[in-house]
Design an enzyme around this catalytic site. Structure first.
Site, PDB file in Angstrom:
ATOM      1  N   SER A 128     -33.545 -50.877 -22.103  1.00  0.00           N
ATOM      2  CA  SER A 128     -33.481 -50.631 -20.671  1.00  0.00           C
ATOM      3  C   SER A 128     -32.061 -50.911 -20.193  1.00  0.00           C
ATOM      4  O   SER A 128     -31.303 -51.639 -20.860  1.00  0.00           O
ATOM      5  CB  SER A 128     -34.453 -51.570 -19.940  1.00  0.00           C
ATOM      6  OG  SER A 128     -34.208 -51.612 -18.553  1.00  0.00           O
ATOM      7  N   TYR A 141     -37.629 -59.966 -17.254  1.00  0.00           N
ATOM      8  CA  TYR A 141     -37.541 -58.679 -17.951  1.00  0.00           C
ATOM      9  C   TYR A 141     -36.174 -58.520 -18.611  1.00  0.00           C
ATOM     10  O   TYR A 141     -36.068 -58.136 -19.784  1.00  0.00           O
ATOM     11  CB  TYR A 141     -37.800 -57.554 -16.963  1.00  0.00           C
ATOM     12  CG  TYR A 141     -37.829 -56.173 -17.570  1.00  0.00           C
ATOM     13  CD1 TYR A 141     -38.887 -55.768 -18.371  1.00  0.00           C
ATOM     14  CD2 TYR A 141     -36.800 -55.265 -17.325  1.00  0.00           C
ATOM     15  CE1 TYR A 141     -38.926 -54.491 -18.918  1.00  0.00           C
ATOM     16  CE2 TYR A 141     -36.827 -53.985 -17.863  1.00  0.00           C
ATOM     17  CZ  TYR A 141     -37.886 -53.605 -18.651  1.00  0.00           C
ATOM     18  OH  TYR A 141     -37.930 -52.340 -19.191  1.00  0.00           O
TER      19      TYR A 141
END
Length: 228
Positions: A128, A141
């Site tokens: 990501s 995250y």
């Protein structure tokens, strides 16, 4: 007739994982990993040579991978996001995020290393933009994605017979993005995000780079909209 190479894709029931499976379908025997057996079966039915592999990735064991003797490609696409300020997120949220996004990846890779070595295979970690920088509300995250990046870098050095690629997509128009936008209090605007198919094409580019090429990192950003 030449036997198809084998690919195992996690998170294959939807989103990026399903898109990767579909992109690999014409050329690979695809093992579709995930928890939703019905959704996996539906994706498998679309492909010429695929089978569902219903599994809880945080509890995978040697018995679960016993039938995989040779593996040409392992794509880690499964993942979760738990949004929140550091001041508000309890240890359970951190543990769950790291367990799914990092520990499960490391353990599945460890269990499949003999099969990957036999094929001189390729491991792709769908990371990501949060694996390249951290933002407010994204701490758990981002920490998991920075750790996933470190895992891939170390694996590449420890296993020189394998190719290891990290793909860093920006925001993608998936179910996960719906949840993120609800948290952020904004509309879901798919025109500003990548499609899952665009991320799958980036994975395919790394896979098809050729025997003399090793794409170690691929960054993909939406042409318009937020980068992370």
């Amino acid at each position: 007739m030449t036997e198809r190479p084998t690919a195992l894709v996690t998170g294959a029931s939807r989103g990026v994982g399903a898109a990767v499976a579909r992109a690999l379908g014409p050329t690979h025997h695809v093992i579709l990993g995930g928890r939703d057996e019905n959704a996996l079966a539906a994706v498998a039915a679309e492909l010429p040579d695929a089978r569902p592999w219903p599994v809880e990735l945080t509890r995978v064991t040697e018995a679960d991978v016993a039938g995989v003797e040779r593996l040409d490609l392992l794509v880690h696409s499964a993942g979760i996001v738990r949004m929140g300020l550091i001041a508000d997120q309890p240890a359970a949220a951190w543990r769950e995020t790291l367990e799914v996004n990092v520990v499960a990846v490391a353990e599945l890779t460890r269990l499949l290393l003999p099969a990957l070595r036999r094929a001189q295979g390729h491991v792709v970690c769908v990371n990501s933009g949060s694996g390249q920088r951290a933002n407010p509300h994204w701490a758990a995250y981002a920490a998991s994605k920075f750790a996933l990046r470190a895992f891939a870098d170390a694996l590449r050095l420890e296993e020189p017979g394998l190719r290891v690629t990290t793909v860093y997509p920006g925001r993608v128009a998936t179910d996960m993005q719906h949840g993120v936008r609800r948290y952020e209090g904004g509309p879901f605007e798919p025109g500003k995000y990548l499609t899952a198919e665009s991320v799958a094409r980036a994975v395919l580019a790394a896979v098809n780079a050729g025997p003399d090429a090793h794409l170690t990192e691929v960054t993909v950003r939406p042409a318009a909209g937020p980068a992370s």
